[in-house]
Design a protein around this motif. Sequence first.
Motif, mmCIF file in Angstrom:
data_model
loop_
_atom_site.group_PDB
_atom_site.id
_atom_site.type_symbol
_atom_site.label_atom_id
_atom_site.label_comp_id
_atom_site.label_asym_id
_atom_site.label_seq_id
_atom_site.Cartn_x
_atom_site.Cartn_y
_atom_site.Cartn_z
ATOM 1 N N VAL A 842 0.852 -1.191 0.000
ATOM 2 C CA VAL A 842 0.000 0.000 0.000
ATOM 3 C C VAL A 842 0.881 1.232 0.000
ATOM 4 O O VAL A 842 1.999 1.214 0.534
ATOM 5 C CB VAL A 842 -0.947 0.010 1.229
ATOM 6 C CG1 VAL A 842 -0.167 0.045 2.524
ATOM 7 C CG2 VAL A 842 -1.918 1.179 1.137
ATOM 8 N N LYS A 843 0.361 2.297 -0.595
ATOM 9 C CA LYS A 843 1.036 3.589 -0.515
ATOM 10 C C LYS A 843 0.007 4.666 -0.789
ATOM 11 O O LYS A 843 -1.059 4.421 -1.380
ATOM 12 C CB LYS A 843 2.188 3.681 -1.504
ATOM 13 C CG LYS A 843 1.788 3.936 -2.945
ATOM 14 C CD LYS A 843 3.004 4.082 -3.827
ATOM 15 C CE LYS A 843 2.616 4.392 -5.274
ATOM 16 N NZ LYS A 843 2.089 5.779 -5.400
ATOM 17 N N GLU A 844 0.339 5.866 -0.329
ATOM 18 C CA GLU A 844 -0.525 6.986 -0.627
ATOM 19 C C GLU A 844 -0.473 7.287 -2.116
ATOM 20 O O GLU A 844 0.577 7.159 -2.744
ATOM 21 C CB GLU A 844 -0.131 8.219 0.183
ATOM 22 C CG GLU A 844 -0.338 8.053 1.692
ATOM 23 C CD GLU A 844 -0.042 9.329 2.445
ATOM 24 O OE1 GLU A 844 0.231 10.352 1.775
ATOM 25 O OE2 GLU A 844 -0.097 9.310 3.702
ATOM 26 N N ALA A 845 -1.613 7.675 -2.671
ATOM 27 C CA ALA A 845 -1.684 7.868 -4.117
ATOM 28 C C ALA A 845 -0.747 8.959 -4.598
ATOM 29 O O ALA A 845 -0.235 8.906 -5.724
ATOM 30 C CB ALA A 845 -3.127 8.203 -4.513
ATOM 31 N N SER A 846 -0.467 9.943 -3.753
ATOM 32 C CA SER A 846 0.401 11.049 -4.171
ATOM 33 C C SER A 846 1.885 10.745 -3.996
ATOM 34 O O SER A 846 2.730 11.509 -4.455
ATOM 35 C CB SER A 846 0.040 12.309 -3.362
ATOM 36 O OG SER A 846 0.201 12.065 -1.964
ATOM 37 N N ALA A 847 2.217 9.624 -3.340
ATOM 38 C CA ALA A 847 3.622 9.294 -3.093
ATOM 39 C C ALA A 847 4.242 8.639 -4.322
ATOM 40 O O ALA A 847 3.550 8.081 -5.176
ATOM 41 C CB ALA A 847 3.743 8.383 -1.884
ATOM 42 N N GLY A 848 5.552 8.671 -4.380
ATOM 43 C CA GLY A 848 6.255 8.028 -5.478
ATOM 44 C C GLY A 848 6.403 6.539 -5.250
ATOM 45 O O GLY A 848 5.856 5.950 -4.307
ATOM 46 N N SER A 875 -6.113 9.343 -0.047
ATOM 47 C CA SER A 875 -6.299 8.346 -1.098
ATOM 48 C C SER A 875 -5.113 7.393 -1.120
ATOM 49 O O SER A 875 -3.954 7.818 -0.976
ATOM 50 C CB SER A 875 -6.456 9.020 -2.468
ATOM 51 O OG SER A 875 -7.636 9.805 -2.491
ATOM 52 N N TYR A 876 -5.391 6.102 -1.300
ATOM 53 C CA TYR A 876 -4.368 5.053 -1.302
ATOM 54 C C TYR A 876 -4.521 4.199 -2.549
ATOM 55 O O TYR A 876 -5.602 4.105 -3.158
ATOM 56 C CB TYR A 876 -4.515 4.167 -0.061
ATOM 57 C CG TYR A 876 -4.227 4.875 1.245
ATOM 58 C CD1 TYR A 876 -2.947 4.857 1.805
ATOM 59 C CD2 TYR A 876 -5.234 5.547 1.930
ATOM 60 C CE1 TYR A 876 -2.676 5.496 3.008
ATOM 61 C CE2 TYR A 876 -4.975 6.198 3.127
ATOM 62 C CZ TYR A 876 -3.696 6.167 3.665
ATOM 63 O OH TYR A 876 -3.440 6.802 4.849
ATOM 64 N N VAL A 877 -3.396 3.567 -2.931
ATOM 65 C CA VAL A 877 -3.391 2.566 -4.001
ATOM 66 C C VAL A 877 -2.805 1.274 -3.435
ATOM 67 O O VAL A 877 -2.033 1.293 -2.462
ATOM 68 C CB VAL A 877 -2.586 3.044 -5.223
ATOM 69 C CG1 VAL A 877 -3.278 4.209 -5.902
ATOM 70 C CG2 VAL A 877 -1.166 3.437 -4.819
ATOM 71 N N PHE A 878 -3.202 0.137 -4.026
ATOM 72 C CA PHE A 878 -2.798 -1.168 -3.515
ATOM 73 C C PHE A 878 -2.299 -2.020 -4.684
ATOM 74 O O PHE A 878 -2.690 -1.829 -5.842
ATOM 75 C CB PHE A 878 -3.990 -1.876 -2.846
ATOM 76 C CG PHE A 878 -4.632 -1.084 -1.744
ATOM 77 C CD1 PHE A 878 -4.188 -1.202 -0.434
ATOM 78 C CD2 PHE A 878 -5.678 -0.210 -2.014
ATOM 79 C CE1 PHE A 878 -4.785 -0.479 0.579
ATOM 80 C CE2 PHE A 878 -6.277 0.528 -1.001
ATOM 81 C CZ PHE A 878 -5.828 0.390 0.298
#
Length: 1414
Positions: A842-848, A875-878
């Motif tokens: 997982v990471k924040e959507a705005s992170a690299g 917001s997160y992406v997986f």
Amino acid sequence: MSGSIQVVRKQQHQQQHQQQHHLQVKQQQQQQHHYESSCYLSSRSSVSQQSYTTYKTTSLQLITLLILGLFHCSHDEVRRLMEARQEDVTEEGINYVAMRQLFAREAREAMEVRVEKKTRTVQIRESAERVELSRTIDEWAEFRKKMNPDSLTHPPELIVKPRGMTIWEGNTVKLYCTVAGWPKPRIAWYKNNVLIDAKARPEKYAAESNYNVHSLEIRNCDFLDTAQYRVSALNIKGEVSSVATIVVKSKLFLISFLASPSFPPTSIIDKFEVAFGREGETMSLGCTVIVYPTVKKYQPDVVWYRNSVPLKPSKWVRTHWTGERATLTLVHLNKEDEGLYTLRVNTKSGFDTHSAYVFVRDANVELEGLPVAPLDVRCHDANKDYVVVTWKQPAVEGGSSILGYFIDRCEVGTHHWAQCNDTPVKYARFPVTGLVEGRSYVFRVRAVNRVGVSRASRVSDTVVAMDPSDRARLRGESSLDWNDQYIHPSASTVGIVPGEPSDVVVTEATKSYVVLAWKPPIQRGHEGVMYYIEKCISGTDSWQRVNTGMPVKSPRFALFDLAEGKSYSFRVRCCNSAGVGEASVSTGEIIVGDKLDLPSAPSSPVAIRNTATSVVVIWGASKEATNLVGYYTECSVVGTDVWMPCNNKPVKQTRFVCHGLTSGEKYVFRVKAINAAGYSQNSSDSDAVVVQAAISVPGKPTGVTLLEAVRDYMVVGWTEPATDGGGAIRGYFVDYRTVKGNVVGKWHELNHQALTTTSYKVNINLKENVFYEFQVRAMNMAGVSKASVPSAPLECKEYTITVPGVPVGLRVQEVRDSSAVVLWDPPAFNGRTPVNGYYLDVKEASAGDEGWKAVHEKVNRNKYIKVTGLNGGTSYVFRARAQNLAGVGKASAVLGPVLAQTRPGTKEIYVDVDDDGIISMIFECSEMSEGSEFIWSKNYQAITDTSRLTIVQEKGRTRAIFNSPSLDDLGTYSCVVTNTDGISSSYTLTEEGLLRLLDISHDHKFPVIPFASQMAMELLEKGRVRFWTQVEKWTPACEVEYVFNDVIITQGKKYTMNFDKSTGIIEMFMDSLEVTDEGTFTFNLVDGKAKGTTSLVLIGDEFRALQKKSEFERAEWVRKQGPHFVEYLDFAVTQECDVLLKCKIGNVRPETEITWAKDSNEIAEGDEDISKSDVGIYEVYLSDDRGKDKSVFNLTDAGKVELLIDANSSTEIKVLSTEHGIVLYSSVTYCHEELRVNWLHKDAKMAASERVKSGVTGDRLWLNINEPTEKDKGKYTMDIFDGKDGVKRVFELCGQAWDEAFEEFQRLNTIFLLKLKLLLFISLKSLNLTGNVWGDPLPEVSWTKNEKELVTDERYKLKFEHGKFASITISAVTRADSGKYALLVKNKYGTEAGEFTVSVYNPEDEENKEDKKD
């Protein structure tokens, strides 16, 4: 001779003049009749064309034009045409009628020929005028030929023809045309000369017709839609058609270009929806209109329609245009306002329309069961003193059938309503007579049933009581009188008896009234005529005049009070000032009764799903329905017997959309027809239908990707659509095409049978090292969806890796502010060994890319995981990775971004145990869309074992019921709502939670009635026994069973039972206890499934004591029936320390004898008072005729008397200051050893301590407060207790009393310390310590020094004298005697200690220390 000739000519001239004007009057009346009815005539009207006759007068050489009646039709025909006016009049028809009326008025004015004897000069001058008149007559004849009904109709004409066009495949095209013609033509569309049935293929074609503008929409065009399209317009006068060619071009290449933003010339946005109002309310409908290009101050043509009829501003309707928004306001809604409302915006560049239905519900009735108001009140056939009022019956009759209607009239300008009929009329049509000529009226109608009278309907339009010819004359400003007869100023006014009327017919016949109509006579004289109506019962020759009081002016008359079923004949006579003319021809026998029958019931309706809140109902028309007004549709929820109207205004179509229904409910429908005679029978009920949206095609699949590749086949996968269209997805279709560089091939189908999985192995004609693209379509029972976005070009080559492929189908649910559940499917390619676990990142959507972090450290063997610790609003992406023995594979496609936020109104799954002990999980959703369903799963997998769980769906609510809860049911249960924005929730059932639920379930299955108090017993007056208890919770159905020793007892002489269900108190009464009543008494309660039992055991000594007490109470009751002692003989000590013997008696009379005695010797009145030495046994006797009673008091116990005397002899508390503290004391005259004294400080009992001590010394009661402080201030109470009563003395140690006592204490304390110090310095030989001791029984006394007990020896002498004084004497005191001493007092009630410290020192040593310091 010339004079006689002139006289003859003059007489001939007058006769001809009269004949001409009689014929002209008749002609003008017929013309007026034509003008008022022509706008209602259809092309089917049977109208005969009349001829024109011209008479020539030789002597006068004048031409008189006689125009016979243009049209002739019966009253029934006129009425039918008037009622059909709204439906049959079209735009073209209105234009024709307007033109016809215009020319008719001009021609009529031109035809007014005045007949006079003129001079030769005048005759010559008017000769030219006659030529002009002849020409005008010819033009009029030509116009009449043109206005013939056959000439009104004309063949169809294509004003705007459809245009051909070329479009790209996949687009939608629309063909337009505008058609004129009368009757309104029927439109049909053809493709290559084959008729297009738009209803059979609604997904492909859509045909519309609005205001003579017709269109055909062809959707999702492909190459096969290239054809010639023909539109055909047909009516009875002919047919016209036009052809347009459509060419559909195929897209071989993907062409991207930038297009400037464009808008349709005119478009309506922010549209109003189906609306619901209630009578009396105000409703506004509005839309925002965009006109492109924008032109400042441009005013488009905005037209509002109701049921295709344009609306004009009135007191009920208001329109408004703000420059960008069109608004329609309906003021004070009535059921007449219900209908389909359409907004049409016309501009020079085009038009746009929008329509929605408005429903108007009935206002609340004042009394339950009253009917609602009728509607659509109209006035017809208005004449001088007569008008026909019609209306429509309401949809709801109320608690009983409508018995009839009352008609009210009100003269314009007044507020007085007068009822027109005394008895209700059943027929929805009523002739109102007795109007005043020239006045204006409005009308209203009220319905009546057995409960009462309804509210009044909306008032009708204003109608003037005036002859139609008079209205025409007023419009034309004619000089004719009120009977359309022209009178020349020089004509003779000699009266002529009018002739007989003609064509007397019965136009309406009901069981309530009969309406006659006739034509005025030709011979009427120079003044107007009025009419008398006569009737004759069939079988007799007796004619009776109906209107004896006042003749009528109108050629219409309504007769009431006729006997139903009898036959009558009618005739009419004319009258004027010259007399009454001959009677007309009789109408013949007319039977009084309804001529119009009720319509037959419509055929069975069919209900079809439409939207989430509406249903389409279709039915067959009534087979027998004359003058049908329309249909009413009703609905009812299955399981109830409550029918609700769907429309409150009748509709003539046999199809209606019922809006405002509850989504998810099951309804049945029925229909009834109405005409003026009343309601038909209800149709049969339709089949039940569930209100939910009709099924549509699903959405597009997403995420087409490659799962596995080999040399000659590939495995592709995809994600299911977000919406299923309201129906389960039945499968998928996959297409592919080759890609070579920038050139793409054509799409080809891979499978002809639908796939049931979200992956597919493609092994058909694939070549190694070739790139392919794939697209997928989803299918349900409504059809196939649009294709997904094509995948990226994928190369067909063999995988050489050993780790597993990427997980697929990543999805998220149960998104909250701090958590979310991520799920996925296993990879299609496992690698060399099977997959044994997964990792989720997982990471924040705005992170690299450096922001990725693992959700968990250990491998996860499930295909789901709950991610916690998220930040709300972020917001997160997986992404997921699979693992096997060879290692961890590549990461999957990224899922997201997903916003960590709890949706407003989100509800969680909760567990409920109902009254039957059934355990279920409940989930509710208030945002379900069309076709949404609840999908349950266990551990995020589909539930296959349906024997353990039963799913129930209810109106936005679902229940998962455990059939047999056990440890096998442990796990995580989740529920997802389809066709929503990810609404879902889960619940984890643990072993601890299951056991708790099972306990609750057992309590619900076998409930116990709670008792506020268990069964108790109490004795009442007369020795009655009351057994009672009180329940905490109960219902009105609770029942009680009374049991004694396992035998049910009932109410009778011995037992009286009562259950007060308002308080929950259960009682049983017994008059007395007998020996046989020893045992167990029980109350058994049953309240539905709940049970409760409470018992009381009365046996042995307890029962015998209770029985004895009961007998005593009964004896006491008997004793109290006569003179008795309320309080038995007792003594009291007065303040003067005198002993007073007293008692309290009751129920005495003047004749009751009271006798005192001492030691059985009567005490005579006047003896001396009792003194302390007068001990003995005293008695008091009461007696009369009702009974006797005795009280005895033993005054031989002198100690008790002495105690009372001691307490009462105490003085008020006084204060004394000493060197040690403050002493509070009271002196007593008499003192006894058993006297008990308690001291209270501020109403709190004081405990003895080293500082505070109390006691009795001689005749003094004292409280010693050593070393007093400010805390010792306050109220002190001395409570002297004698074993029965007591005396209290109070002293306030505050204020001045405290100041004086404390000041004296300080002064004495200083002197004492000086003396004590001097004593210690001088004499150190001995020390004596003394303490006062009190206790009952006498306490044991001991002394301790430094917590070690002391005994008597040569240095210590311990004494305890008189049971009160304990002392210790120390001989030859030295410094070794310093220490902590304590006096210990102990008996069986407790132990108390008095502690003090002794310090011994040598004065010489102290002086030496001071010298050294100096």
